[in-house]
Design a protein around this motif. Structure first.
Motif, PDB file in Angstrom:
ATOM      1  N   LEU A 114       0.866  -1.242   0.013  1.00 20.55           N
ATOM      2  CA  LEU A 114      -0.026  -0.026  -0.034  1.00 20.55           C
ATOM      3  C   LEU A 114       0.786   1.231  -0.127  1.00 20.55           C
ATOM      4  CD1 LEU A 114      -2.652  -1.095   2.580  1.00 20.55           C
ATOM      5  CD2 LEU A 114      -2.916  -0.948   0.010  1.00 20.55           C
ATOM      6  N   ALA A 115       2.020   1.174   0.808  1.00 21.27           N
ATOM      7  CA  ALA A 115       2.870   2.508   0.962  1.00 21.27           C
ATOM      8  C   ALA A 115       4.128   2.398   0.459  1.00 21.27           C
ATOM      9  CB  ALA A 115       2.777   3.106   2.375  1.00 21.27           C
ATOM     10  N   GLY A 116       4.461   1.341  -0.173  1.00 18.91           N
ATOM     11  CA  GLY A 116       5.800   1.018  -0.700  1.00 18.91           C
ATOM     12  C   GLY A 116       6.922   0.426   0.283  1.00 18.91           C
ATOM     13  N   ASP A 117       6.387   0.245   1.516  1.00 15.20           N
ATOM     14  CA  ASP A 117       7.477  -0.532   2.438  1.00 15.20           C
ATOM     15  C   ASP A 117       6.800  -1.697   3.067  1.00 15.20           C
ATOM     16  OD1 ASP A 117       9.709   1.493   2.532  1.00 15.20           O
ATOM     17  OD2 ASP A 117       8.591   2.761   3.630  1.00 15.20           O
ATOM     18  N   ALA A 118       6.089  -2.324   2.233  1.00 15.75           N
ATOM     19  CA  ALA A 118       5.578  -3.654   3.048  1.00 15.75           C
ATOM     20  C   ALA A 118       6.634  -4.711   2.404  1.00 15.75           C
ATOM     21  CB  ALA A 118       4.296  -3.924   2.260  1.00 15.75           C
ATOM     22  N   CYS A 119       6.951  -5.933   2.974  1.00 14.02           N
ATOM     23  CA  CYS A 119       7.619  -6.958   2.582  1.00 14.02           C
ATOM     24  C   CYS A 119       6.935  -8.292   3.018  1.00 14.02           C
ATOM     25  CB  CYS A 119       9.128  -6.834   3.019  1.00 14.02           C
ATOM     26  SG  CYS A 119      10.271  -8.153   2.470  1.00 14.02           S
ATOM     27  N   ALA A 120       6.200  -8.966   2.024  1.00  9.96           N
ATOM     28  CA  ALA A 120       5.411 -10.096   2.269  1.00  9.96           C
ATOM     29  C   ALA A 120       6.459 -11.297   2.210  1.00  9.96           C
ATOM     30  CB  ALA A 120       4.344 -10.033   1.328  1.00  9.96           C
ATOM     31  N   ARG A 154      19.057  -8.554  -6.142  1.00  9.19           N
ATOM     32  CA  ARG A 154      19.685  -9.206  -7.408  1.00  9.19           C
ATOM     33  C   ARG A 154      21.131  -9.542  -6.970  1.00  9.19           C
ATOM     34  NH1 ARG A 154      15.906  -9.261 -11.256  1.00  9.19           N
ATOM     35  NH2 ARG A 154      17.613  -9.046 -12.817  1.00  9.19           N
ATOM     36  N   ILE A 155      21.495 -10.344  -7.717  1.00  4.86           N
ATOM     37  CA  ILE A 155      22.992 -10.723  -7.538  1.00  4.86           C
ATOM     38  C   ILE A 155      23.713 -10.019  -8.746  1.00  4.86           C
ATOM     39  CG2 ILE A 155      24.489 -12.775  -7.888  1.00  4.86           C
ATOM     40  CD1 ILE A 155      22.213 -12.790  -5.541  1.00  4.86           C
ATOM     41  N   ALA A 156      24.831  -9.495  -8.375  1.00  7.45           N
ATOM     42  CA  ALA A 156      25.803  -8.552  -9.042  1.00  7.45           C
ATOM     43  C   ALA A 156      26.762  -9.630  -9.847  1.00  7.45           C
ATOM     44  CB  ALA A 156      26.600  -7.806  -8.055  1.00  7.45           C
ATOM     45  N   GLU A 157      27.415  -8.958 -10.728  1.00  8.25           N
ATOM     46  CA  GLU A 157      28.315  -9.830 -11.686  1.00  8.25           C
ATOM     47  C   GLU A 157      29.147 -10.482 -10.785  1.00  8.25           C
ATOM     48  OE1 GLU A 157      28.388 -10.393 -14.683  1.00  8.25           O
ATOM     49  OE2 GLU A 157      26.508  -9.239 -15.224  1.00  8.25           O
ATOM     50  N   ASP A 158      29.870  -9.781  -9.504  1.00  8.60           N
ATOM     51  CA  ASP A 158      30.621 -10.588  -8.822  1.00  8.60           C
ATOM     52  C   ASP A 158      30.319 -11.332  -7.644  1.00  8.60           C
ATOM     53  OD1 ASP A 158      29.454  -8.635  -6.890  1.00  8.60           O
ATOM     54  OD2 ASP A 158      31.418  -7.676  -6.433  1.00  8.60           O
ATOM     55  N   GLY A 159      28.907 -11.660  -7.738  1.00 10.13           N
ATOM     56  CA  GLY A 159      28.054 -12.607  -6.855  1.00 10.13           C
ATOM     57  C   GLY A 159      27.748 -11.773  -5.614  1.00 10.13           C
ATOM     58  N   ALA A 160      27.895 -10.561  -5.400  1.00  3.93           N
ATOM     59  CA  ALA A 160      27.354 -10.068  -4.437  1.00  3.93           C
ATOM     60  C   ALA A 160      25.674  -9.836  -4.469  1.00  3.93           C
ATOM     61  CB  ALA A 160      28.032  -8.632  -4.285  1.00  3.93           C
ATOM     62  N   THR A 161      25.281  -9.970  -3.009  1.00  6.14           N
ATOM     63  CA  THR A 161      24.012  -9.629  -2.906  1.00  6.14           C
ATOM     64  C   THR A 161      23.621  -8.283  -3.009  1.00  6.14           C
ATOM     65  OG1 THR A 161      23.789 -11.735  -2.033  1.00  6.14           O
ATOM     66  CG2 THR A 161      21.783 -10.216  -1.915  1.00  6.14           C
ATOM     67  N   GLU A 162      22.619  -7.705  -3.858  1.00  6.54           N
ATOM     68  CA  GLU A 162      22.359  -6.300  -3.804  1.00  6.54           C
ATOM     69  C   GLU A 162      20.903  -6.055  -3.450  1.00  6.54           C
ATOM     70  OE1 GLU A 162      23.049  -4.804  -7.893  1.00  6.54           O
ATOM     71  OE2 GLU A 162      25.436  -4.543  -7.310  1.00  6.54           O
ATOM     72  N   PHE A 163      20.662  -5.317  -2.593  1.00  7.32           N
ATOM     73  CA  PHE A 163      19.079  -4.967  -2.313  1.00  7.32           C
ATOM     74  C   PHE A 163      18.783  -3.981  -3.157  1.00  7.32           C
ATOM     75  CE2 PHE A 163      16.186  -2.507   0.604  1.00  7.32           C
ATOM     76  CZ  PHE A 163      15.347  -3.482   0.999  1.00  7.32           C
ATOM     77  N   THR A 164      17.603  -3.990  -3.888  1.00 10.17           N
ATOM     78  CA  THR A 164      16.851  -3.056  -4.432  1.00 10.17           C
ATOM     79  C   THR A 164      16.151  -2.346  -4.071  1.00 10.17           C
ATOM     80  OG1 THR A 164      15.827  -4.572  -5.824  1.00 10.17           O
ATOM     81  CG2 THR A 164      18.094  -4.205  -6.639  1.00 10.17           C
ATOM     82  N   GLY A 165      15.494  -2.768  -3.281  1.00  3.61           N
ATOM     83  CA  GLY A 165      14.141  -1.924  -2.290  1.00  3.61           C
ATOM     84  C   GLY A 165      12.954  -2.222  -3.049  1.00  3.61           C
ATOM     85  N   SER A 166      12.088  -1.127  -2.856  1.00  2.00           N
ATOM     86  CA  SER A 166      10.887  -1.181  -3.534  1.00  2.00           C
ATOM     87  C   SER A 166      10.360  -0.586  -4.649  1.00  2.00           C
ATOM     88  CB  SER A 166       9.808  -0.576  -2.351  1.00  2.00           C
ATOM     89  OG  SER A 166       8.389  -0.285  -2.786  1.00  2.00           O
ATOM     90  N   ALA A 167       9.331  -0.907  -5.312  1.00  2.00           N
ATOM     91  CA  ALA A 167       9.134  -0.375  -6.694  1.00  2.00           C
ATOM     92  C   ALA A 167       8.220   0.523  -6.571  1.00  2.00           C
ATOM     93  CB  ALA A 167       8.318  -1.442  -7.646  1.00  2.00           C
ATOM     94  N   GLY A 168       7.733   0.949  -5.305  1.00  2.00           N
ATOM     95  CA  GLY A 168       6.980   2.113  -4.916  1.00  2.00           C
ATOM     96  C   GLY A 168       5.297   1.647  -4.530  1.00  2.00           C
ATOM     97  N   PRO A 169       4.405   2.497  -4.137  1.00  2.00           N
ATOM     98  CA  PRO A 169       3.478   2.169  -3.426  1.00  2.00           C
ATOM     99  C   PRO A 169       2.306   1.601  -4.473  1.00  2.00           C
ATOM    100  CG  PRO A 169       3.429   4.476  -3.594  1.00  2.00           C
ATOM    101  CD  PRO A 169       4.930   3.970  -3.874  1.00  2.00           C
ATOM    102  N   HIS A 170       1.472   0.952  -4.013  1.00  2.00           N
ATOM    103  CA  HIS A 170       0.170   0.365  -4.782  1.00  2.00           C
ATOM    104  C   HIS A 170       0.669  -0.646  -5.816  1.00  2.00           C
ATOM    105  CE1 HIS A 170      -2.280   2.895  -2.601  1.00  2.00           C
ATOM    106  NE2 HIS A 170      -1.597   4.188  -2.808  1.00  2.00           N
ATOM    107  N   THR A 171       1.753  -1.174  -5.634  1.00  2.00           N
ATOM    108  CA  THR A 171       2.120  -2.448  -6.536  1.00  2.00           C
ATOM    109  C   THR A 171       1.461  -3.640  -6.152  1.00  2.00           C
ATOM    110  OG1 THR A 171       4.224  -2.904  -5.393  1.00  2.00           O
ATOM    111  CG2 THR A 171       4.182  -1.480  -7.273  1.00  2.00           C
TER     112      THR A 171
END
Length: 280
Positions: free
Chosen positions: A75-81, A191-208
């Protein structure tokens, strides 16, 4: 909060409890579900079987019939189900995140992705996705991690861990902590970067939204808590909307059924299992 004088007797406590009937807060179940004020387009109110708003730091659970569609909305862009699935009457068959990634050759969840058990069968299919920010790799937060980050991770604290909430949801469905596999999560991306590191990309925004379809009768456990890789110092998680409504399971000829050869095989495995049991 009621004063001690109001609830000092059983009669007073009863009267106070009854006075709460009909009161609403921002995050709670709606009963009956058909009274949900804004059904999704094309969905009749009487077909809604589960309607709830889950606050950050809370959990919910439900058993859904085969074919039911489950729509989750950030609803607001900060949920994580954070999600776990179990075959409703055979809970030893459960979501297997590793096979969900491995069998389908894709670690990034999205439309047409299938959520598989370790039996090579489909528990649910992902039929719509307007977020694209999900995680099938990391799992949910733990008591130790949340205690280290926020000072506490117990269920009753201001910063409950996802696994601790899953334990409560599991107990209410006859399951134990040993029954809890790694979960997947929606609305906070990794996402997984080219070097294998784990990257946190966050939310796509509210109401997705994400819409799943149950391909068997399933027990659903949901914990709405911050993603374990969220770099923010504060425990940040907003409301999650949960709606489920009657539908039909995926059938041959559906684009989801035929999206990949591996997926088609998983659907055939599922159909064979259900046919042998006289369910399909």
């Amino acid at each position: 909060m009621a004063s001690a004088s109001v609830t000092a007797s059983a009669y007073g406590a009863r009267d106070h409890a009854r006075a709460q009937e009909g009161r609403q807060v921002d995050a709670m179940p709606v009963l009956p579900a058909s009274s949900w004020p804004a059904p999704p387009e094309g969905i009749a109110a009487e077909d809604i079987v589960w309607a709830e708003t889950v606050a950050g730091g809370n959990y919910t659970h439900q058993v859904l019939a085969r074919g039911t569609e489950l729509r989750l909305t950030d609803l607001a862009g900060d949920a994580c189900a954070h999600l776990l699935l179990f075959s409703a009457d055979r809970p030893w068959e459960r979501l297997n995140a590793a096979d969900t990634v491995k069998v389908l050759w894709n670690a990034y969840l999205g439309a047409s992705h299938l959520l598989l058990s370790d039996q090579g069968r489909v528990l649910a299919s992902l039929v719509e996705d307007s977020s694209g920010r999900h995680d099938s790799l990391t799992g949910t937060s733990t008591l130790a991690r949340n205690t280290a980050r926020y000072g506490d991770g117990t269920p009753q604290s201001a910063s409950p861990a996802g696994r601790e909430l899953f334990k409560l949801a599991a107990l209410k469905n006859g399951l134990t902590p040993r029954d809890l596999p790694p979960s997947i999560s929606f609305f906070q991306g990794v996402r997984i970067a080219e070097d294998g590191a784990t990257e946190f990309t966050g939310s796509a925004g509210p109401h997705t939204t994400v819409t799943l379809r149950a391909e068997q009768d399933v027990t659903v456990l949901l914990a709405n808590v911050p993603h374990p890789l969220d770099p923010r110092a504060a425990y940040t998680c907003s409301n999650l909307e949960v709606l489920a409504y009657r539908g039909e399971p995926t059938a041959p000829g559906d684009p989801v059924w035929d999206a990949t050869p591996e997926g088609r095989r998983a659907f055939l495995n599922t159909a064979g299992h259900l046919t042998a049991r006289g369910i399909a």
